[in-house]
Design an enzyme around this catalytic site. Structure first.
Site, PDB file in Angstrom:
ATOM      1  N   SER A 187       1.245  13.938  -3.999  1.00  0.00           N
ATOM      2  CA  SER A 187      -0.190  14.209  -3.999  1.00  0.00           C
ATOM      3  C   SER A 187      -0.974  12.992  -4.491  1.00  0.00           C
ATOM      4  CB  SER A 187      -0.444  15.469  -4.844  1.00  0.00           C
ATOM      5  OG  SER A 187      -1.761  15.903  -4.684  1.00  0.00           O
ATOM      6  N   HIS A 390       1.603  22.809  -0.859  1.00  0.00           N
ATOM      7  CA  HIS A 390       1.458  21.592  -1.661  1.00  0.00           C
ATOM      8  C   HIS A 390       2.517  21.421  -2.751  1.00  0.00           C
ATOM      9  CE1 HIS A 390      -1.206  18.213  -2.264  1.00  0.00           C
ATOM     10  NE2 HIS A 390      -1.222  18.412  -3.557  1.00  0.00           N
TER      11      HIS A 390
END
Ligand SMILES: *[C@@H]1O[C@H](CO)[C@@H](O)[C@H](O)[C@H]1NC(C)=O
Ligand SMILES: *[C@@H]1O[C@H](CO)[C@@H](O)[C@H](O)[C@H]1NC(C)=O
Length: 427
Positions: A187, A390
């Protein structure tokens, strides 16, 4: 239900007792509370929820060192090293960098069998686990006090990329006496990498290969409704927070962290699973409840308000660009009234992108835009499992099946290669 009510009562008493102890001095991060392990034990928390990096690694019989790196602009960062489990250590050290609201803990919290940092050590790598400025392991400065100097928090991922990451890479290479390393980011840890290697392209030579999990550069197509709405409100939110004295969000010792950690112990799927589902596209059940509980003892670590605001600008502009300081500020800082875009064509080191179908933040559309602009993508790999989002890259039960073997395979294949064209990507 009775147990839950009792716990809420204990929590309220605790908050009350702590809040009466808070000194009425102006702090940038009000509502901080002291660590209280006895209470967490009494409430039946899983131990791994509150143990820190060094305690966890020693519990699982890994040898860890703690190193201190000082950046050019005076931030003092902590970087952990997990020694390889083998006598013959692999040639390239591996540097891991976490994402937003996280810390080094992220790479080990899945446990001995499933934590990527452990798996790399078992596979003979010298593993370095970074912490960027602002999280609780790296919340120090040679001159500034994060509790009282607003200036400490004047940074976004731009500074992570231009100062923190180069300092850590140089440190790791000097300590391990190697010319290059492998990099794995998650990320924001990928954003930091793209910033560094476009603004300081000389660092491309120090990277043998990078693996970018849930990559974030372009954010014009995020599908998370809550984050889209938040992005639109970020300027007023930022002004409000700054006026109220906040420069830091979700510090590890903040009452908000304590509440999240507590709620995730008693209702991991209902509270934390739902929270992740609404923000990231997480599919309830794709990470075991117990893993979710543990993870939220570590996640929601501190970041700067400016960092979040910078991400908001990426969402609104659809561009991967430097922080917008307003036209006057931009002219002073960049020499142009609009913030310049990061030049991705400068990122010449080999990159592997790994994205997931149900990720509402690092979306397949934006990942494709990124791929099309990076000059040296070895592979864009989309996890086959539809339910991945995610955070499945790190805490997911199936990460050791669908992702980690592929990373190890790449590291083995890049061990001795000279020409990128000799690498045949997987399908
Ligand atoms: C981890 O916790 C132990 C015990 O509280 C402490 O002595 C140590 O300094 C901590 N390590 C880090 C890196 O915070
Ligand atoms: C994604 O976002 C960008 C910028 O907002 C836009 O130009 C583009 O058309 C969008 N869609 C796709 C499929 O990339």
């Amino acid at each position: 239900m009775k147990r839950v009510r009792a716990e809420v009562l204990v929590l309220m008493l605790y908050v009350h007792s702590v809040s009466t102890q808070i000194k009425p001095k102006l702090k940038l991060t009000p509502y901080s509370i002291p660590e209280n392990r006895a209470l967490k034990q009494a409430l039946g928390y899983q131990e791994d929820t509150y143990l820190n990096f060094t305690e966890l690694t020693s519990k699982y019989k890994y040898t860890t060192q703690e190193h201190e790196v000082v950046t050019e602009d005076g931030y003092i960062l902590t970087i952990f090293r997990i020694l390889s489990k083998c006598d013959q250590v692999k040639q390239h050290p591996v540097l891991l960098l976490h994402g937003i609201f996280d810390s080094a803990d992220l790479w080990i919290i899945a446990g001995r069998e499933k934590g990527l940092a452990y798996i790399l050590s078992n596979n003979c790598f010298d593993v370095w686990v970074a912490n960027h400025r602002g999280n609780h392991y790296s919340r120090r400065h040679v001159r500034l006090d994060p509790d009282t100097d607003p200036e400490y928090w004047e940074y976004s991922f731009d500074e992570h990329g231009t100062y923190d990451l180069p300092a850590m890479i140089d440190y790791v290479l000097a300590a391990s006496q190697r010319p290059r390393l492998y990099y794995i980011g998650h990320s924001q840890g990928t954003t930091n990498f793209f910033v560094m290697s476009s603004l300081r392209p000389e660092y491309n030579d120090k990277i043998r290969l990078s693996i970018q999990l849930a990559p974030i550069a372009f954010m014009g197509n995020i599908t998370s409704p809550i984050l889209s709405i938040a992005a639109h409100g970020l300027e007023p939110i930022k002004s409000f927070l700054e006026a109220a004295g906040y420069r830091e969000l979700f510090a590890k010792d903040h009452i908000a962290h304590f509440l999240v950690e507590f709620l995730c112990q008693i209702a991991p799927d209902l509270v934390c699973g739902q929270g992740l589902a609404l923000t990231t596209g997480y599919k309830i059940g794709s990470i075991y409840s117990r893993a979710l509980s543990r993870s939220f003892g570590h996640s929601l670590d501190g970041i700067s308000v400016k960092d979040l605001a910078h991400f908001g600008q990426l969402v609104l502009s659809g561009k991967f660009q430097r922080y917008d300081e307003g036209s006057e500020g931009n002219i002073k800082r960049y020499g142009t009234s609009k913030p310049p875009q990061y030049d991705l064509s400068k990122i010449t080191s080999p990159v592997v992108l790994m994205a997931a179908r149900s990720d509402w933040i690092s979306t397949l559309k934006d990942t494709e835009t990124l791929r099309s602009q990076l000059p040296n993508v070895i592979e864009k790999y989309i996890i086959r499992e539809k339910y991945w989002s995610h955070n499945n890259h790190l805490w997911g039960e199936t990460a050791p099946i669908y992702e980690f073997p592929k990373i190890l395979d790449y590291f083995n294949r890049f061990h001795n290669y000279n020409s990128p064209s000799s690498i045949i990507p997987h399908n």
